[in-house]
Motif scaffolding. Sequence first.
Motif, PDB file in Angstrom:
ATOM      1  N   LEU A   8     -24.035  -6.768 -43.476  1.00  0.00           N
ATOM      2  CA  LEU A   8     -24.546  -7.918 -44.258  1.00  0.00           C
ATOM      3  C   LEU A   8     -25.706  -8.597 -43.583  1.00  0.00           C
ATOM      4  CD1 LEU A   8     -21.318  -9.462 -45.935  1.00  0.00           C
ATOM      5  CD2 LEU A   8     -23.127  -8.291 -47.149  1.00  0.00           C
ATOM      6  N   HIS A   9     -25.428  -8.793 -42.126  1.00  0.00           N
ATOM      7  CA  HIS A   9     -26.532  -9.556 -41.550  1.00  0.00           C
ATOM      8  C   HIS A   9     -27.725  -8.690 -41.357  1.00  0.00           C
ATOM      9  CE1 HIS A   9     -28.105 -12.510 -38.481  1.00  0.00           C
ATOM     10  NE2 HIS A   9     -28.553 -11.528 -37.846  1.00  0.00           N
ATOM     11  N   TYR A  10     -27.591  -7.463 -41.078  1.00  0.00           N
ATOM     12  CA  TYR A  10     -28.648  -6.417 -41.242  1.00  0.00           C
ATOM     13  C   TYR A  10     -29.522  -6.532 -42.204  1.00  0.00           C
ATOM     14  CZ  TYR A  10     -31.168  -2.068 -40.767  1.00  0.00           C
ATOM     15  OH  TYR A  10     -32.158  -1.007 -40.519  1.00  0.00           O
ATOM     16  N   ILE A  11     -28.900  -6.791 -43.569  1.00  0.00           N
ATOM     17  CA  ILE A  11     -29.608  -6.420 -45.044  1.00  0.00           C
ATOM     18  C   ILE A  11     -30.449  -7.915 -45.117  1.00  0.00           C
ATOM     19  CG2 ILE A  11     -28.298  -4.671 -45.794  1.00  0.00           C
ATOM     20  CD1 ILE A  11     -27.045  -6.445 -47.514  1.00  0.00           C
ATOM     21  N   GLY A  12     -30.113  -8.940 -44.259  1.00  0.00           N
ATOM     22  CA  GLY A  12     -30.723 -10.594 -44.184  1.00  0.00           C
ATOM     23  C   GLY A  12     -29.842 -11.207 -45.227  1.00  0.00           C
ATOM     24  N   ILE A  13     -28.598 -11.120 -45.145  1.00  0.00           N
ATOM     25  CA  ILE A  13     -27.688 -12.237 -45.870  1.00  0.00           C
ATOM     26  C   ILE A  13     -27.666 -13.447 -44.900  1.00  0.00           C
ATOM     27  CG2 ILE A  13     -25.700 -12.729 -46.945  1.00  0.00           C
ATOM     28  CD1 ILE A  13     -27.024 -10.742 -48.549  1.00  0.00           C
ATOM     29  N   PRO A  14     -27.818 -14.543 -45.415  1.00  0.00           N
ATOM     30  CA  PRO A  14     -27.838 -15.746 -44.492  1.00  0.00           C
ATOM     31  C   PRO A  14     -26.348 -15.892 -43.694  1.00  0.00           C
ATOM     32  CG  PRO A  14     -28.424 -16.744 -46.550  1.00  0.00           C
ATOM     33  CD  PRO A  14     -28.293 -15.044 -46.536  1.00  0.00           C
ATOM     34  N   ASP A  15     -26.343 -16.213 -42.545  1.00  0.00           N
ATOM     35  CA  ASP A  15     -24.941 -16.483 -41.746  1.00  0.00           C
ATOM     36  C   ASP A  15     -24.114 -17.027 -42.474  1.00  0.00           C
ATOM     37  OD1 ASP A  15     -26.265 -15.193 -39.724  1.00  0.00           O
ATOM     38  OD2 ASP A  15     -26.716 -17.018 -38.516  1.00  0.00           O
ATOM     39  N   LEU A  16     -24.037 -18.100 -43.172  1.00  0.00           N
ATOM     40  CA  LEU A  16     -22.953 -18.762 -43.980  1.00  0.00           C
ATOM     41  C   LEU A  16     -22.309 -17.790 -44.974  1.00  0.00           C
ATOM     42  CD1 LEU A  16     -21.272 -21.220 -44.266  1.00  0.00           C
ATOM     43  CD2 LEU A  16     -22.879 -22.090 -46.083  1.00  0.00           C
ATOM     44  N   ALA A  17     -23.211 -17.103 -45.654  1.00  0.00           N
ATOM     45  CA  ALA A  17     -22.731 -16.111 -46.773  1.00  0.00           C
ATOM     46  C   ALA A  17     -22.053 -14.704 -46.053  1.00  0.00           C
ATOM     47  CB  ALA A  17     -23.917 -15.559 -47.438  1.00  0.00           C
ATOM     48  N   VAL A  18     -22.463 -14.574 -44.644  1.00  0.00           N
ATOM     49  CA  VAL A  18     -21.945 -13.507 -44.178  1.00  0.00           C
ATOM     50  C   VAL A  18     -20.415 -13.845 -43.625  1.00  0.00           C
ATOM     51  CG1 VAL A  18     -21.778 -12.022 -41.870  1.00  0.00           C
ATOM     52  CG2 VAL A  18     -24.068 -12.330 -43.161  1.00  0.00           C
ATOM     53  N   ARG A  19     -20.293 -15.070 -43.169  1.00  0.00           N
ATOM     54  CA  ARG A  19     -19.023 -15.726 -42.704  1.00  0.00           C
ATOM     55  C   ARG A  19     -18.035 -15.745 -43.929  1.00  0.00           C
ATOM     56  NH1 ARG A  19     -19.499 -20.583 -38.876  1.00  0.00           N
ATOM     57  NH2 ARG A  19     -19.983 -18.725 -37.524  1.00  0.00           N
ATOM     58  N   ILE A  20     -18.470 -16.338 -44.980  1.00  0.00           N
ATOM     59  CA  ILE A  20     -17.613 -16.219 -46.295  1.00  0.00           C
ATOM     60  C   ILE A  20     -17.177 -14.907 -46.580  1.00  0.00           C
ATOM     61  CG2 ILE A  20     -17.655 -17.052 -48.543  1.00  0.00           C
ATOM     62  CD1 ILE A  20     -19.545 -19.401 -47.888  1.00  0.00           C
ATOM     63  N   ALA A  21     -18.207 -14.010 -46.707  1.00  0.00           N
ATOM     64  CA  ALA A  21     -17.735 -13.018 -47.069  1.00  0.00           C
ATOM     65  C   ALA A  21     -16.944 -11.993 -46.288  1.00  0.00           C
ATOM     66  CB  ALA A  21     -19.122 -11.975 -47.225  1.00  0.00           C
ATOM     67  N   THR A  22     -17.044 -12.316 -44.989  1.00  0.00           N
ATOM     68  CA  THR A  22     -15.844 -11.558 -44.101  1.00  0.00           C
ATOM     69  C   THR A  22     -14.698 -12.390 -44.190  1.00  0.00           C
ATOM     70  OG1 THR A  22     -16.753 -12.795 -42.136  1.00  0.00           O
ATOM     71  CG2 THR A  22     -17.663 -10.692 -42.454  1.00  0.00           C
ATOM     72  N   ASP A  23     -14.514 -13.797 -44.032  1.00  0.00           N
ATOM     73  CA  ASP A  23     -13.447 -14.210 -44.227  1.00  0.00           C
ATOM     74  C   ASP A  23     -12.601 -14.173 -45.630  1.00  0.00           C
ATOM     75  OD1 ASP A  23     -13.954 -15.486 -41.989  1.00  0.00           O
ATOM     76  OD2 ASP A  23     -14.427 -17.521 -42.888  1.00  0.00           O
ATOM     77  N   ALA A  24     -13.312 -13.715 -46.689  1.00  0.00           N
ATOM     78  CA  ALA A  24     -12.942 -13.328 -47.746  1.00  0.00           C
ATOM     79  C   ALA A  24     -12.178 -11.867 -47.656  1.00  0.00           C
ATOM     80  CB  ALA A  24     -13.730 -13.378 -48.917  1.00  0.00           C
ATOM     81  N   ALA A  25     -12.780 -11.048 -47.096  1.00  0.00           N
ATOM     82  CA  ALA A  25     -12.317  -9.722 -47.075  1.00  0.00           C
ATOM     83  C   ALA A  25     -11.148  -9.739 -45.938  1.00  0.00           C
ATOM     84  CB  ALA A  25     -13.668  -8.720 -46.299  1.00  0.00           C
ATOM     85  N   THR A  26     -11.384 -10.444 -44.880  1.00  0.00           N
ATOM     86  CA  THR A  26     -10.086 -10.512 -44.039  1.00  0.00           C
ATOM     87  C   THR A  26      -8.800 -11.168 -44.834  1.00  0.00           C
ATOM     88  OG1 THR A  26     -11.499 -10.949 -42.204  1.00  0.00           O
ATOM     89  CG2 THR A  26      -9.256 -11.392 -41.939  1.00  0.00           C
ATOM     90  N   ALA A  27      -8.999 -12.103 -45.635  1.00  0.00           N
ATOM     91  CA  ALA A  27      -8.053 -12.635 -46.434  1.00  0.00           C
ATOM     92  C   ALA A  27      -7.174 -11.549 -47.455  1.00  0.00           C
ATOM     93  CB  ALA A  27      -8.153 -13.821 -47.220  1.00  0.00           C
ATOM     94  N   ILE A  28      -8.163 -10.959 -48.074  1.00  0.00           N
ATOM     95  CA  ILE A  28      -7.670  -9.829 -48.947  1.00  0.00           C
ATOM     96  C   ILE A  28      -7.011  -8.762 -48.130  1.00  0.00           C
ATOM     97  CG2 ILE A  28      -8.533  -7.922 -50.455  1.00  0.00           C
ATOM     98  CD1 ILE A  28     -10.627  -9.827 -51.314  1.00  0.00           C
ATOM     99  N   PHE A  29      -7.544  -8.507 -47.095  1.00  0.00           N
ATOM    100  CA  PHE A  29      -6.870  -7.310 -46.215  1.00  0.00           C
ATOM    101  C   PHE A  29      -5.480  -7.690 -45.764  1.00  0.00           C
ATOM    102  CE2 PHE A  29      -5.963  -5.464 -41.916  1.00  0.00           C
ATOM    103  CZ  PHE A  29      -5.950  -4.104 -42.344  1.00  0.00           C
TER     104      PHE A  29
END
Length: 82
Positions: A8-29
């Motif tokens: 996500l960081h590589y394709i240019g997503i802002p850091d806050l969005a990356v953190r939210i996306a990874t936290d959501a993925a972690t919670a789902i996992f």
Amino acid sequence: MLELAIWLHYIGIPDLAVRIATDAATAIFLLWGILNHYDKKEAQEAFLEMSRSARYWKMVAEHRWNMIKELMERLHKWNGRG
């Protein structure tokens, strides 16, 4: 999750969005793992119950077979064959 964050960081997503996306993925996992654990536990309990039931019916069948053999022996003796 690290690979997701890097991608996500590589394709240019802002850091806050990356953190939210990874936290959501972690919670789902984690939620998936917890639900899977309880589902496995429930399946084991159902298997044990079925196993107990099968063992009970096997004992009943063996008892009935022994009764049938005993009755057959009595009939043979009564008919003068034994």
